[in-house]
Design a protein around this motif. Structure first.
Motif, PDB file in Angstrom:
ATOM      1  N   ARG A  83      -5.149  -7.487  -4.310  1.00 31.97           N
ATOM      2  CA  ARG A  83      -4.249  -6.815  -3.382  1.00 31.97           C
ATOM      3  C   ARG A  83      -3.192  -5.978  -4.112  1.00 31.97           C
ATOM      4  O   ARG A  83      -2.720  -4.970  -3.595  1.00 31.97           O
ATOM      5  CB  ARG A  83      -3.597  -7.840  -2.466  1.00 31.97           C
ATOM      6  CG  ARG A  83      -4.590  -8.571  -1.575  1.00 31.97           C
ATOM      7  CD  ARG A  83      -5.486  -7.584  -0.782  1.00 31.97           C
ATOM      8  NE  ARG A  83      -6.227  -8.275   0.240  1.00 31.97           N
ATOM      9  CZ  ARG A  83      -5.758  -8.485   1.488  1.00 31.97           C
ATOM     10  NH1 ARG A  83      -4.578  -8.020   1.840  1.00 31.97           N
ATOM     11  NH2 ARG A  83      -6.484  -9.135   2.365  1.00 31.97           N
ATOM     12  N   GLY A 121      -7.568   8.786  -0.026  1.00 35.12           N
ATOM     13  CA  GLY A 121      -7.815   9.487   1.233  1.00 35.12           C
ATOM     14  C   GLY A 121      -8.907  10.535   1.146  1.00 35.12           C
ATOM     15  O   GLY A 121      -9.323  11.075   2.158  1.00 35.12           O
TER      16      GLY A 121
ATOM     17  N   PRO B  78      -0.881  12.678   0.948  1.00 29.94           N
ATOM     18  CA  PRO B  78      -0.896  11.789   2.119  1.00 29.94           C
ATOM     19  C   PRO B  78       0.499  11.739   2.762  1.00 29.94           C
ATOM     20  O   PRO B  78       1.510  11.922   2.087  1.00 29.94           O
ATOM     21  CB  PRO B  78      -1.239  10.419   1.536  1.00 29.94           C
ATOM     22  CG  PRO B  78      -1.683  10.642   0.130  1.00 29.94           C
ATOM     23  CD  PRO B  78      -1.139  11.965  -0.314  1.00 29.94           C
ATOM     24  N   ARG B  83       1.006   5.585   4.220  1.00 32.85           N
ATOM     25  CA  ARG B  83       0.674   4.823   3.028  1.00 32.85           C
ATOM     26  C   ARG B  83       1.647   3.670   2.800  1.00 32.85           C
ATOM     27  O   ARG B  83       1.279   2.643   2.227  1.00 32.85           O
ATOM     28  CB  ARG B  83       0.641   5.753   1.829  1.00 32.85           C
ATOM     29  CG  ARG B  83      -0.471   6.806   1.930  1.00 32.85           C
ATOM     30  CD  ARG B  83      -1.842   6.177   2.165  1.00 32.85           C
ATOM     31  NE  ARG B  83      -2.894   7.161   1.991  1.00 32.85           N
ATOM     32  CZ  ARG B  83      -3.488   7.422   0.820  1.00 32.85           C
ATOM     33  NH1 ARG B  83      -3.146   6.742  -0.248  1.00 32.85           N
ATOM     34  NH2 ARG B  83      -4.424   8.343   0.742  1.00 32.85           N
ATOM     35  N   GLN B  84       2.880   3.839   3.232  1.00 32.15           N
ATOM     36  CA  GLN B  84       3.816   2.721   3.119  1.00 32.15           C
ATOM     37  C   GLN B  84       3.347   1.538   3.975  1.00 32.15           C
ATOM     38  O   GLN B  84       3.311   0.395   3.505  1.00 32.15           O
ATOM     39  CB  GLN B  84       5.221   3.161   3.573  1.00 32.15           C
ATOM     40  CG  GLN B  84       5.925   4.066   2.557  1.00 32.15           C
ATOM     41  CD  GLN B  84       7.220   4.649   3.081  1.00 32.15           C
ATOM     42  OE1 GLN B  84       7.373   4.852   4.294  1.00 32.15           O
ATOM     43  NE2 GLN B  84       8.147   4.942   2.173  1.00 32.15           N
ATOM     44  N   LEU B  86       0.395   0.939   4.997  1.00 33.65           N
ATOM     45  CA  LEU B  86      -0.848   0.393   4.461  1.00 33.65           C
ATOM     46  C   LEU B  86      -0.588  -0.513   3.251  1.00 33.65           C
ATOM     47  O   LEU B  86      -1.153  -1.609   3.138  1.00 33.65           O
ATOM     48  CB  LEU B  86      -1.774   1.540   4.055  1.00 33.65           C
ATOM     49  CG  LEU B  86      -3.159   1.069   3.634  1.00 33.65           C
ATOM     50  CD1 LEU B  86      -3.915   0.493   4.823  1.00 33.65           C
ATOM     51  CD2 LEU B  86      -3.945   2.213   3.023  1.00 33.65           C
ATOM     52  N   ALA B  87       0.278  -0.059   2.351  1.00 34.78           N
ATOM     53  CA  ALA B  87       0.579  -0.864   1.158  1.00 34.78           C
ATOM     54  C   ALA B  87       1.219  -2.197   1.567  1.00 34.78           C
ATOM     55  O   ALA B  87       0.889  -3.256   1.015  1.00 34.78           O
ATOM     56  CB  ALA B  87       1.492  -0.095   0.221  1.00 34.78           C
ATOM     57  N   ALA B  90      -1.485  -4.393   2.885  1.00 31.77           N
ATOM     58  CA  ALA B  90      -2.431  -4.824   1.857  1.00 31.77           C
ATOM     59  C   ALA B  90      -1.809  -5.906   0.975  1.00 31.77           C
ATOM     60  O   ALA B  90      -2.497  -6.822   0.520  1.00 31.77           O
ATOM     61  CB  ALA B  90      -2.855  -3.636   1.002  1.00 31.77           C
ATOM     62  N   HIS B  91      -0.508  -5.806   0.755  1.00 32.99           N
ATOM     63  CA  HIS B  91       0.151  -6.725  -0.183  1.00 32.99           C
ATOM     64  C   HIS B  91       1.486  -7.149   0.419  1.00 32.99           C
ATOM     65  O   HIS B  91       2.553  -6.614   0.083  1.00 32.99           O
ATOM     66  CB  HIS B  91       0.368  -5.968  -1.509  1.00 32.99           C
ATOM     67  CG  HIS B  91       0.827  -6.851  -2.620  1.00 32.99           C
ATOM     68  ND1 HIS B  91       0.245  -8.066  -2.927  1.00 32.99           N
ATOM     69  CD2 HIS B  91       1.840  -6.694  -3.515  1.00 32.99           C
ATOM     70  CE1 HIS B  91       0.874  -8.610  -3.959  1.00 32.99           C
ATOM     71  NE2 HIS B  91       1.851  -7.802  -4.329  1.00 32.99           N
ATOM     72  N   LEU B  94       5.309  -7.225  -0.554  1.00 33.56           N
ATOM     73  CA  LEU B  94       6.174  -6.048  -0.542  1.00 33.56           C
ATOM     74  C   LEU B  94       7.134  -6.033   0.646  1.00 33.56           C
ATOM     75  O   LEU B  94       8.087  -5.256   0.663  1.00 33.56           O
ATOM     76  CB  LEU B  94       5.325  -4.773  -0.524  1.00 33.56           C
ATOM     77  CG  LEU B  94       4.536  -4.476  -1.802  1.00 33.56           C
ATOM     78  CD1 LEU B  94       3.554  -3.339  -1.567  1.00 33.56           C
ATOM     79  CD2 LEU B  94       5.487  -4.113  -2.941  1.00 33.56           C
ATOM     80  N   PHE B 100      11.151  -0.115   0.814  1.00 30.51           N
ATOM     81  CA  PHE B 100      10.382   0.343   1.969  1.00 30.51           C
ATOM     82  C   PHE B 100      11.305   0.418   3.182  1.00 30.51           C
ATOM     83  O   PHE B 100      12.133  -0.467   3.375  1.00 30.51           O
ATOM     84  CB  PHE B 100       9.227  -0.620   2.248  1.00 30.51           C
ATOM     85  CG  PHE B 100       8.095  -0.482   1.273  1.00 30.51           C
ATOM     86  CD1 PHE B 100       6.965   0.248   1.604  1.00 30.51           C
ATOM     87  CD2 PHE B 100       8.174  -1.056   0.010  1.00 30.51           C
ATOM     88  CE1 PHE B 100       5.920   0.390   0.699  1.00 30.51           C
ATOM     89  CE2 PHE B 100       7.132  -0.915  -0.893  1.00 30.51           C
ATOM     90  CZ  PHE B 100       6.003  -0.191  -0.548  1.00 30.51           C
ATOM     91  N   GLY B 318      -5.687  13.753   7.160  1.00 31.29           N
ATOM     92  CA  GLY B 318      -6.760  13.968   6.187  1.00 31.29           C
ATOM     93  C   GLY B 318      -7.142  12.725   5.412  1.00 31.29           C
ATOM     94  O   GLY B 318      -7.488  12.793   4.234  1.00 31.29           O
ATOM     95  N   GLU B 319      -7.135  11.572   6.072  1.00 30.12           N
ATOM     96  CA  GLU B 319      -7.424  10.316   5.374  1.00 30.12           C
ATOM     97  C   GLU B 319      -8.910   9.976   5.466  1.00 30.12           C
ATOM     98  O   GLU B 319      -9.312   8.904   5.936  1.00 30.12           O
ATOM     99  CB  GLU B 319      -6.563   9.187   5.953  1.00 30.12           C
ATOM    100  CG  GLU B 319      -5.060   9.378   5.758  1.00 30.12           C
ATOM    101  CD  GLU B 319      -4.577   9.039   4.333  1.00 30.12           C
ATOM    102  OE1 GLU B 319      -5.418   8.925   3.410  1.00 30.12           O
ATOM    103  OE2 GLU B 319      -3.354   8.885   4.158  1.00 30.12           O
ATOM    104  N   PHE B 322     -10.788   6.547   4.301  1.00 24.78           N
ATOM    105  CA  PHE B 322     -10.552   5.253   4.951  1.00 24.78           C
ATOM    106  C   PHE B 322     -11.526   4.978   6.084  1.00 24.78           C
ATOM    107  O   PHE B 322     -11.593   3.854   6.565  1.00 24.78           O
ATOM    108  CB  PHE B 322      -9.112   5.182   5.453  1.00 24.78           C
ATOM    109  CG  PHE B 322      -8.130   5.021   4.331  1.00 24.78           C
ATOM    110  CD1 PHE B 322      -7.769   3.766   3.901  1.00 24.78           C
ATOM    111  CD2 PHE B 322      -7.613   6.119   3.671  1.00 24.78           C
ATOM    112  CE1 PHE B 322      -6.886   3.602   2.847  1.00 24.78           C
ATOM    113  CE2 PHE B 322      -6.733   5.976   2.609  1.00 24.78           C
ATOM    114  CZ  PHE B 322      -6.364   4.705   2.193  1.00 24.78           C
ATOM    115  N   PRO B 353      -8.504  -1.336   6.995  1.00 22.34           N
ATOM    116  CA  PRO B 353      -7.495  -0.367   6.546  1.00 22.34           C
ATOM    117  C   PRO B 353      -7.534   0.936   7.363  1.00 22.34           C
ATOM    118  O   PRO B 353      -6.481   1.508   7.663  1.00 22.34           O
ATOM    119  CB  PRO B 353      -7.872  -0.102   5.085  1.00 22.34           C
ATOM    120  CG  PRO B 353      -8.617  -1.326   4.659  1.00 22.34           C
ATOM    121  CD  PRO B 353      -9.368  -1.784   5.879  1.00 22.34           C
TER     122      PRO B 353
END
Lengths: 496, 496
Positions: A83, A121, B78, B83-84, B86-87, B90-91, B94, B100, B318-319, B322, B353
């Motif tokens: 992760r 992406g 992106p 992306r924030q 998503l990160a 994912a983890h 954070l 953030f 434009g991702e 994913f 995701p």
């Protein structure tokens, strides 16, 4: 009946038309598809959860979904390093954060450099990021004691399921007596029966031998093949090792015999090896079909066609939601392989986050890396707990009268056989249900335990099974197994 | 020829057998599949890139891939908030980081609560996470001026492609003269032709009117349908709006006429609306088929069957990597919808995701949220630059003799028509190539510019086009357009 131009206002006045797309007009192959792992029992489980949330009183306080191999849904924690790398790739600003280990950052940078525009992406090429296919090839080579693997023979996929369906798609052809037949084990993972129904191919059943811990017997393969040849053109043989739903791990001798059989009988081999990291029983060991067939030498090594599947959804990682996986093809006709590449290109590319996780799985931290110790500790903890749960499951079930459970040598499931009293069978028939479906539905309604009836996987006629995952956390698993056994006793009594 | 049991050692000695799976024995429907967007021209582009890396001298220093709508591969950044979130998902460690924004954390927590085991690694239900389908429904409702959308009619998918193929799969049935026919625009996005070839359905072409900015004309639909009825059973009509590869944006009047036609002629409508955020031309506006058909009232609103597709791959995000997307079905027979749900369950779930990104796209930061200003600024910057590139593309091409380019009203492509001299056409025929393929290959070899020949999308006989994305960064786009135009002039001269 088609309306002609100009009939519009008339059509508008005639009221409700029949739908264009109905059960009668739709693709009949799709209608035949069945998928028990997410079938009626799971829909009912969802309803029960909703009722519980709405405060409806039930004889239980939570639904326990032991129907599907979904480790993280059962509370298993993701492997930290996986992760970390993913978060870094998803949001590269984090590469400046002091809170990530250097090896995770190095890995993320390495992967991002291989991505279009250095971003997750962008589409990858259709067979998957070159760098990751090279890492997969190295993994296979190391796993198989140095036997080489070619990145060009590796196709990354959307979970293993997508790759399995792609290979089956290539194989199916013909009509009537020349229709392709595909041998699949019974019990099977119902992706196979569903895909064959959808593709309008013939499902050829061979039975695993429950009395010999679900062993695969070549005499039974031969019987199935002989009968199938009377009405179709068998062209492929699917093997699931370690077994799903059956949990057996095949011996090397068995694999050799299967390869000889496939070669003699001219069958393309599909080896579903997604549980290759999930081997628990003493004396059991995973042998890849690729390794065995290569070591068997000529003519198998150079001629036997094989596709082997793997996934990030199982093993110790359990990252099902990312839909990462791959297939390695061996001895495939290059022209067909080109067709496979073309077919995959239409769907553009496998999900890139799943590719990232796969890269870490096939190329974990090395002993000299800062994340090595933690990675290994987390991995071993998951596998050790799974081994303990496999043992416990077998033990508790076998202490229960009327339930017989083979050792769970590998994978994530037990598939116990249960006796059902004749009156229960009769009652089920009155309700239009398979007897084991009737049992599983009753179990769900009274205990909240969700398992899948054996009829969804296939079983010898007159036998009744269910598939239950070994994934619930240890503290829940024992009470769960006991509750299920007690319910079976009560059910048996009720219908005796 | 099948070998009998016991022939093994003999077989082993006879040397190399033919492969089981060959071009002759494989699925012939797959052989018919073509997909130009990743076809021979792109394979050659890959080779050229490799040669450049190996130091081979070329008349150019880089290959520019203007063949595919892959914004981030072309350098588009992106959107930060996407992306924030998503990160963080994912983890989740954070979530404690001060780096953030609060709204990204709130969103991530919100999504994780809706995931099995509060993890992206769990399977979602097959139609996608309930919470996200509810957010999609709210997005549609807001987009369509308050017309309600039901989360149960929304299925999340692996990019839009996967959803399109799923709906086509349900529709195709029959043999010979009752085989399903599906009307698709020419030029088309070749996913449609590829899927219909694979599914063994009849592709029914209707031509867009290049002289009227690729307008869709009902008289032409009628012609195509009438001719098709002589040899198949047309059951569905696909529309791509904004157009791919053609870049037009349909007027509301046109959409109404198409809906009336589909209703009269009993055709299921597929509306490919993945470019709904990509509208640039003054006076052009996106109208969803769902909104128009609902506002047309009875009988269309309650009866016309429709599937509308959207994606996270295009728009301002434009991702592509994913593979996130969804389909909304409208007025679908509930029994068929149940079959669709079952079919999707076999593939387990769309990549989680991609579901997460979709959630942010359909439910972006609100004005009161800390990330609102940045999100809007980033989004507007991307869309404004795309609009400028659309304009520039049209302008430069139309200044070039022998090239005619319709206004790029929307989407991400120009599809200019070019004149090719008779001797070039003749030379192409000698080489066994379509004339526009010959042009595009020559262009690639001499300039490194990779565009896709019009023959890969379909075009009126005797006309020649290519599809070029408008995605290269502004500072590269103008020289690229000029280089391409100059090459066309030189090519014309060479073969005149």
């Amino acid at each position: 009946m088609a309306l002609r131009a100009g009939d519009h206002s008339q059509a508008a006045m005639t009221g409700v038309k029949e739908k264009v797309l109905t059960l009668d007009t739709m693709n009949s192959s799709i209608r035949r598809v069945e998928y028990a792992v997410r079938g009626p029992i799971v829909l009912r489980a969802l309803e029960l959860e909703q009722e519980l949330r709405q405060g409806v009183k039930k004889p239980f306080t939570e639904v326990i979904r032991a129907n599907i191999g979904d480790a993280q849904a059962m509370g298993q924690k993701p492997i930290t390093f996986l992760r970390q790398v993913l978060a870094l790739c998803a949001h590269p600003d984090l590469l400046n954060s002091p809170n990530f280990p250097e090896d995770a950052k190095r890995r993320a940078e390495h992967i991002l450099r291989a991505c279009g525009g250095h971003s997750l992406g962008a589409y990858s090429i259709s067979s998957g990021i070159q760098l990751i296919r090279e890492d997969v090839a190295r993994y296979i080579q190391q796993r198989d004691g140095g036997i080489s693997a070619d990145p060009d023979n590796i196709f990354l996929s959307t979970g293993a399921s997508n790759a399995i369906v792609t290979v089956l798609k290539l194989l199916v052809a013909g009509e009537g007596r020349t229709r392709s037949g595909v041998l699949i084990p019974i019990p099977q993972y119902p992706l196979y029966s569903a895909a064959l129904a959808e593709l309008n191919a013939v499902q050829v059943d061979y039975y695993l031998d429950e009395e010999r811990v679900w062993a695969l017997d070549v005499a039974e393969l031969r019987r199935a093949l002989r009968q199938a040849r009377e009405h179709c053109r068998p062209c492929a043989l699917c093997v699931i090792n370690p077994g799903n739903p059956t949990g057996q791990v095949q011996t090397r001798e068995c694999i050799e015999a299967v390869i000889r059989f496939a070669f003699e009988e001219r069958l393309f081999l599909l080896a579903d090896e997604v549980y290759q990291d999930n081997v628990y029983a003493e004396g059991s060991q995973f042998h890849s079909f690729k390794k065995v067939l290569t070591e068997m030498g000529s003519p198998y090594a150079e001629q036997q066609e094989l596709a082997s599947f793997h996934s990030v959804s199982k093993g110790y990682m359990g990252e099902c939601g990312f839909r990462g996986g791959y297939v390695e093809v061996v001895n495939m006709d290059p022209a067909v392989q080109q067709q496979m590449r073309k077919l995959m290109s239409v769907r553009l590319c496998p999900p890139v986050p799943g590719q990232v996780l796969l890269d870490v799985v096939v190329s974990p931290p090395a002993p000299s890396d800062p994340s090595f110790a933690q990675f290994q500790a987390e991995k071993q903890a998951v596998l050790a707990e799974l081994a303990a749960k496999a043992k416990l499951t077998e033990q508790v079930f076998n202490e229960s009268p009327g339930i017989h459970c083979n050792p769970v040598q590998g994978a994530m499931y037990s598939f116990p056989r249960m006796q059902l009293p004749p009156r229960a069978v009769q009652r089920a028939q009155e309700l239009g249900l398979a007897p084991d479906m009737f049992f599983c539905m009753s179990l769900l309604e009274e205990t909240g335990i969700c398992v899948v009836p054996g009829s969804g996987f296939g079983q010898r006629e007159g036998t009744y099974h269910f598939r239950m995952t070994i994934l619930p956390p240890m503290e829940k698993l024992r009470p769960l197994l006991e509750k299920l056994s007690q319910f079976h006793a009560k059910f048996t009594q009720e219908y005796s």
